[in-house]
Write a protein that holds these residues in place. Structure first.
Motif, PDB file in Angstrom:
ATOM      1  N   UNK A 189       0.012 -11.136  12.116  1.00 46.55           N
ATOM      2  CA  UNK A 189       0.823 -10.896  10.683  1.00 46.55           C
ATOM      3  C   UNK A 189       0.686  -9.296  10.545  1.00 46.55           C
ATOM      4  N   UNK A 190      -0.957  -9.193  10.388  1.00 50.16           N
ATOM      5  CA  UNK A 190      -1.089  -7.662   9.849  1.00 50.16           C
ATOM      6  C   UNK A 190      -0.639  -6.812  10.786  1.00 50.16           C
ATOM      7  N   UNK A 191      -0.681  -6.901  11.950  1.00 50.32           N
ATOM      8  CA  UNK A 191      -0.309  -5.904  12.677  1.00 50.32           C
ATOM      9  C   UNK A 191       1.350  -5.827  12.782  1.00 50.32           C
ATOM     10  N   UNK A 192       2.044  -6.662  12.497  1.00 53.35           N
ATOM     11  CA  UNK A 192       3.560  -6.551  12.441  1.00 53.35           C
ATOM     12  C   UNK A 192       3.777  -5.930  11.075  1.00 53.35           C
ATOM     13  N   UNK A 193       2.876  -6.090   9.994  1.00 51.11           N
ATOM     14  CA  UNK A 193       3.182  -5.289   8.775  1.00 51.11           C
ATOM     15  C   UNK A 193       2.864  -3.837   8.968  1.00 51.11           C
ATOM     16  N   UNK A 194       1.705  -3.747   9.473  1.00 53.64           N
ATOM     17  CA  UNK A 194       1.311  -2.255   9.894  1.00 53.64           C
ATOM     18  C   UNK A 194       2.471  -1.517  10.629  1.00 53.64           C
ATOM     19  N   UNK A 195       2.906  -1.867  11.847  1.00 52.43           N
ATOM     20  CA  UNK A 195       3.575  -1.478  12.567  1.00 52.43           C
ATOM     21  C   UNK A 195       5.213  -1.194  12.009  1.00 52.43           C
ATOM     22  N   UNK A 196       5.756  -2.273  11.325  1.00 47.03           N
ATOM     23  CA  UNK A 196       6.981  -2.117  10.578  1.00 47.03           C
ATOM     24  C   UNK A 196       6.965  -1.315   9.539  1.00 47.03           C
ATOM     25  N   UNK A 197       5.696  -1.281   8.957  1.00 45.94           N
ATOM     26  CA  UNK A 197       5.726  -0.435   7.838  1.00 45.94           C
ATOM     27  C   UNK A 197       5.899   1.160   8.035  1.00 45.94           C
ATOM     28  N   UNK A 198       5.212   1.352   9.405  1.00 44.39           N
ATOM     29  CA  UNK A 198       5.290   2.729   9.529  1.00 44.39           C
ATOM     30  C   UNK A 198       6.564   3.159   9.982  1.00 44.39           C
ATOM     31  N   UNK A 199       7.368   2.405  10.632  1.00 44.03           N
ATOM     32  CA  UNK A 199       8.634   2.558  11.155  1.00 44.03           C
ATOM     33  C   UNK A 199       9.582   2.851  10.011  1.00 44.03           C
ATOM     34  N   UNK A 200       9.421   1.960   8.927  1.00 47.25           N
ATOM     35  CA  UNK A 200      10.171   1.994   7.724  1.00 47.25           C
ATOM     36  C   UNK A 200       9.983   3.150   6.913  1.00 47.25           C
ATOM     37  N   UNK A 201       8.618   3.722   7.015  1.00 50.72           N
ATOM     38  CA  UNK A 201       8.402   5.077   6.156  1.00 50.72           C
ATOM     39  C   UNK A 201       9.022   6.051   6.916  1.00 50.72           C
ATOM     40  N   UNK A 202       8.978   5.918   8.242  1.00 50.38           N
ATOM     41  CA  UNK A 202       9.743   7.012   8.864  1.00 50.38           C
ATOM     42  C   UNK A 202      11.161   7.131   8.490  1.00 50.38           C
ATOM     43  N   UNK A 203      11.639   6.099   8.647  1.00 49.98           N
ATOM     44  CA  UNK A 203      13.300   5.915   8.705  1.00 49.98           C
ATOM     45  C   UNK A 203      13.551   6.355   7.116  1.00 49.98           C
ATOM     46  N   UNK A 204      12.696   5.982   6.120  1.00 57.48           N
ATOM     47  CA  UNK A 204      13.403   6.358   4.646  1.00 57.48           C
ATOM     48  C   UNK A 204      12.808   7.690   4.402  1.00 57.48           C
ATOM     49  N   UNK A 205      12.015   8.274   5.174  1.00 57.22           N
ATOM     50  CA  UNK A 205      11.700   9.914   5.006  1.00 57.22           C
ATOM     51  C   UNK A 205      13.046  10.497   5.654  1.00 57.22           C
ATOM     52  N   UNK A 206      13.679  10.090   6.728  1.00 54.32           N
ATOM     53  CA  UNK A 206      14.704  10.897   7.575  1.00 54.32           C
ATOM     54  C   UNK A 206      15.920  10.490   6.628  1.00 54.32           C
ATOM     55  N   UNK A 207      16.302   9.575   5.673  1.00 54.24           N
ATOM     56  CA  UNK A 207      17.271   9.185   4.719  1.00 54.24           C
ATOM     57  C   UNK A 207      17.036  10.170   3.557  1.00 54.24           C
ATOM     58  N   UNK A 208      15.797  10.386   3.072  1.00 55.77           N
ATOM     59  CA  UNK A 208      15.563  11.340   2.172  1.00 55.77           C
ATOM     60  C   UNK A 208      15.862  12.706   2.598  1.00 55.77           C
TER      61      UNK A 208
END
Length: 327
Positions: A189-208
């Motif tokens: 579960x922690x690995x899922x949060x870490x991996x998906x968090x990095x992907x989400x952070x990258x996608x949100x930066x692209x949108x910004x």
């Protein structure tokens, strides 16, 4: 789990969770939830006067059965009790080592959840935010990432849920971790949060970044259109801008419809970030993809061999000579 008080309170929460599951799954059993100080575990240095009430589940088949139950249903009930017990033990073990497991991930922090029967709560912190120097902007970014993470993770795993946002001291969101079946599931579960968090952070930066490009592009277009409007105004004169006089002026001296200074629209290319005129769009009734001067065209890189007329004549003469010699 920090101390015995936290342990006893947490065990009481687990009993409430177990009663809720069993009563929904086996309504015929008519399970009873009891509460009293006699159900609280006694500490070694404590007496009955300091004990707080705790919950217990009472199952009395001879008293409370609502319907006839055969042996197979009793066996299924017993098997599920064992399965739920394994879930409770795995969840307790994971909750005890949650803080040490979260410390291995630089972007994760654990949030205390004293009234939560699951493992606990996790918050993902982006790389560019200092958790010790929070502001309204950083709180908004953190909440956005938590909400997006919860939406993505809940689609594949029911162990995740979104919480927070109601505490006056901590208004930021976090991810709640529910019950697990095996102790090793915590690391998953922690690995899922870490991996998906990095992907989400990258996608949100692209949108910004894209939003910033669009904002700058709109400002530039507005400035260009304003300049063109001023040029047209200077060419046509002020009288043509008046409501009544403009009609008379247009009748007396029509304005050229194909003026080179006629105002044109603008289009913004999201791929290249360029702002271009829409003149070609209106002329050809379609959007034209302008090709880079260095891009290959359809026939680039292909070698085409053409036979000249001299070569053809030579080949035909040689063929005639060979036929005469053969004859």
């Amino acid at each position: 789990i920090g101390n015995l008080d936290d342990l006893y309170n947490y065990i009481d929460l687990l009993n409430l969770w177990l009663f809720d599951k069993l009563s929904q799954q086996y309504p015929k059993m008519n399970l009873e939830l009891l509460k009293g100080i006699q159900f609280q575990m006694l500490k070694s240095d404590d007496n009955c006067s300091n004990r707080i009430p705790a919950h217990a589940i009472r199952f009395a088949p001879l008293e409370h059965l609502l319907d006839v139950i055969d042996g197979s249903e009793i066996q299924t009930f017993s098997d599920n009790m064992q399965r739920y017990s394994d879930i409770l033990l795995a969840t307790m073990t994971a909750r005890a080592r949650l803080s040490s497991s979260v410390a291995k991930y630089e972007n994760l922090v654990s949030i205390p959840m004293p009234n939560w029967a699951g493992i606990g709560a996790i918050r993902y912190i982006p790389n560019d935010i200092n958790i010790n120097e929070q502001s309204n902007v950083s709180s908004y970014d953190i909440n956005t990432i938590q909400a997006e993470l919860a939406r993505k993770l809940q689609a594949n795993d029911s162990a995740f849920s979104l919480g927070g946002g109601t505490n006056e001291h901590d208004s930021m969101f976090y991810l709640r971790l529910g019950m697990i079946r095996k102790c090793d599931d915590l690391d998953v579960l922690l690995q899922k949060i870490s991996d998906n968090g990095k992907e989400t952070e990258t996608s949100l930066k692209y949108v910004e970044d894209m939003a910033e490009k669009i904002k700058v592009g709109i400002e530039k277009v507005q400035k260009d259109l304003q300049n063109e409007n001023q040029q047209i105004l200077a060419q046509e004169g002020l009288l043509r801008q008046l409501p009544v006089i403009s009609n008379i002026m247009s009748w007396w001296s029509p304005s050229p419809t194909t003026s080179p200074l006629a105002m044109k629209g603008r289009s913004f290319d999201l791929n290249s970030g360029r702002i271009e005129s829409t003149e070609d769009t209106y002329v050809y009734r379609m959007q034209i993809d302008k090709q880079s001067p260095h891009a290959l065209t359809h026939n680039d890189g292909e070698t085409v061999t053409l036979s000249t007329s001299t070569d053809l004549a030579t080949n035909s003469t040689d063929n005639i000579a060979e036929q005469q010699q053969t004859q």
